[in-house]
Scaffold this motif. Structure first.
Motif, PDB file in Angstrom:
ATOM      1  N   LYS A  62       0.591  -1.263  -0.475  1.00 22.91           N
ATOM      2  CA  LYS A  62      -0.134  -0.385  -0.133  1.00 22.91           C
ATOM      3  C   LYS A  62       0.854   1.110   0.143  1.00 22.91           C
ATOM      4  O   LYS A  62       0.687   3.077  -0.593  1.00 22.91           O
ATOM      5  CB  LYS A  62      -1.005   0.307   0.956  1.00 22.91           C
ATOM      6  N   LEU A  65       2.612   2.213  -3.680  1.00 25.76           N
ATOM      7  CA  LEU A  65       1.095   2.179  -4.517  1.00 25.76           C
ATOM      8  C   LEU A  65       0.423   3.216  -3.368  1.00 25.76           C
ATOM      9  O   LEU A  65       0.012   4.390  -4.477  1.00 25.76           O
ATOM     10  CB  LEU A  65      -0.103   1.044  -3.951  1.00 25.76           C
ATOM     11  N   GLU A  66       0.188   4.012  -2.698  1.00 21.77           N
ATOM     12  CA  GLU A  66       0.537   5.509  -2.577  1.00 21.77           C
ATOM     13  C   GLU A  66       1.773   6.483  -3.705  1.00 21.77           C
ATOM     14  O   GLU A  66       0.569   7.323  -3.613  1.00 21.77           O
ATOM     15  CB  GLU A  66       0.430   6.587  -0.566  1.00 21.77           C
ATOM     16  N   GLN A  69       0.625   6.474  -6.613  1.00 20.90           N
ATOM     17  CA  GLN A  69      -0.679   7.107  -7.224  1.00 20.90           C
ATOM     18  C   GLN A  69      -1.044   8.400  -7.700  1.00 20.90           C
ATOM     19  O   GLN A  69      -1.530   9.061  -8.338  1.00 20.90           O
ATOM     20  CB  GLN A  69      -1.293   6.663  -6.058  1.00 20.90           C
ATOM     21  N   PRO A  72       1.920   8.721 -11.063  1.00 19.43           N
ATOM     22  CA  PRO A  72       1.311   8.005 -11.859  1.00 19.43           C
ATOM     23  C   PRO A  72       2.855   7.359 -13.254  1.00 19.43           C
ATOM     24  O   PRO A  72       3.292   6.460 -13.928  1.00 19.43           O
ATOM     25  CB  PRO A  72       0.453   7.706 -12.527  1.00 19.43           C
ATOM     26  N   GLN A  98      -7.444  -4.025  -8.456  1.00 20.73           N
ATOM     27  CA  GLN A  98      -7.468  -2.992  -8.738  1.00 20.73           C
ATOM     28  C   GLN A  98      -6.283  -1.694  -8.861  1.00 20.73           C
ATOM     29  O   GLN A  98      -6.692  -0.537  -8.940  1.00 20.73           O
ATOM     30  CB  GLN A  98      -7.762  -2.122  -6.943  1.00 20.73           C
ATOM     31  N   ASN A  99      -5.149  -1.934  -8.648  1.00 18.22           N
ATOM     32  CA  ASN A  99      -3.938  -0.939  -8.956  1.00 18.22           C
ATOM     33  C   ASN A  99      -3.286  -1.796 -10.768  1.00 18.22           C
ATOM     34  O   ASN A  99      -2.480  -1.146 -10.368  1.00 18.22           O
ATOM     35  CB  ASN A  99      -3.153  -0.605  -7.946  1.00 18.22           C
ATOM     36  N   LEU A 102      -0.786   0.226 -11.958  1.00 22.04           N
ATOM     37  CA  LEU A 102       0.586   0.883 -11.688  1.00 22.04           C
ATOM     38  C   LEU A 102       1.640   0.226 -11.178  1.00 22.04           C
ATOM     39  O   LEU A 102       2.135   0.702 -10.654  1.00 22.04           O
ATOM     40  CB  LEU A 102      -0.313   1.626 -10.281  1.00 22.04           C
TER      41      LEU A 102
END
Length: 269
Positions: A62, A65-66, A69, A72, A98-99, A102
């Protein structure tokens, strides 16, 4: 154009690698895209002892990913897998699905887990890599489990997955890793802490299509691309400068960005 396939964030052991360090170094040293993993998912320290404060695999995922996001167009994700203490669960798969736009690969670190890439326990990870068409990028060097031969074995056993030998056996003359490069079509090497001389040997034997650029930035601080922790000139200055004159323009572009773009599916404008 430069794609760095081996970049980190995270604070653990004696490392303090911050997202702002990554962005600063990319801007200052002309890095167009970075593939990032979070070192906080490391399970064991440099001596093979359990790290006292453990971060879960999903929380580490996570965190990267943050970061991606927010940026990108510059940052890609490679989740760091906890080979010793966890397996990818339903939440991990949901985060991936979901990602997916990325995420560019899966990161293994046999040295910080003391689990070899050819261990049967990793089949769950390889199933995910296959299903989502993600390359597997693995540290090599420093202990038996992390020797390049084990990643080679995994590559031979999983010919439909692409594997990258990070460091090509860190702390060695890279000879064994270079020998293995040409023995599996789905096996690649990277330049992280690999001398230009070793990279030239790999190109001479197997061509420039087998190597991608990586650095471990910002492991020596925000200016890892410029100098190491003692202030000596960074190895990567040689890759950015002298190396260009040692090989053809096509070979240079292959190693610095074109191979990575194809291997990981990175599309830069």
């Amino acid at each position: 154009m430069i794609i760095d396939t081996h970049v980190h964030i995270g604070t653990t052991m004696d490392f303090d690698l911050r997202p702002e360090h990554v962005l600063y170094s990319m801007e200052r040293y002309g890095i167009d895209f970075s593939l990032v993993s979070d070192i906080e998912a490391a399970e064991l320290d440099h001596k093979g002892r359990p790290i006292p404060v453990q971060v879960t695999q999903n929380d580490s995922f996570k965190k990267v990913l943050e970061f991606a996001q927010k940026y990108p167009e510059r940052i890609g994700v490679m989740p760091w897998m906890k080979l010793r203490t966890e397996k990818p669960d339903g939440e991990f798969v949901r985060l991936l699905e979901q990602n997916r736009h990325l995420i560019y690969g899966i990161k293994l670190h046999p040295f910080h887990s003391r689990v070899a890439p050819d261990d049967p326990s990793l089949e769950t990870i390889y199933k995910i890599a296959r299903e989502y068409r993600l390359p597997v990028v693995s540290h090599t060097g420093g202990c038996e489990e992390a020797r390049s031969i084990h990643l080679y074995n995994a590559a031979i056993a999983h010919p439909d997955i692409r594997f990258v030998m990070v460091h090509m056996d860190l702390g060695t003359d890279n000879r064994e890793a270079i020998d293995l490069l040409g023995q599996a079509d789905n096996l690649y090497g990277d330049t992280t802490w690999v001398s230009v001389q070793s990279t030239l040997k790999a190109i001479g034997r197997w061509g420039s299509g087998k190597i991608v650029f990586g650095s471990d930035s910002p492991i020596d601080g925000p200016d890892t691309y410029l100098h190491n922790r003692t202030g000596d000139r960074s190895l990567y200055q040689e890759y950015f400068n002298e190396f260009r004159a040692m090989i053809s323009p096509e070979d240079y572009d292959n190693i610095m960005y074109r191979n990575a773009a194809g291997l990981f599916g990175i599309h830069l404008s």
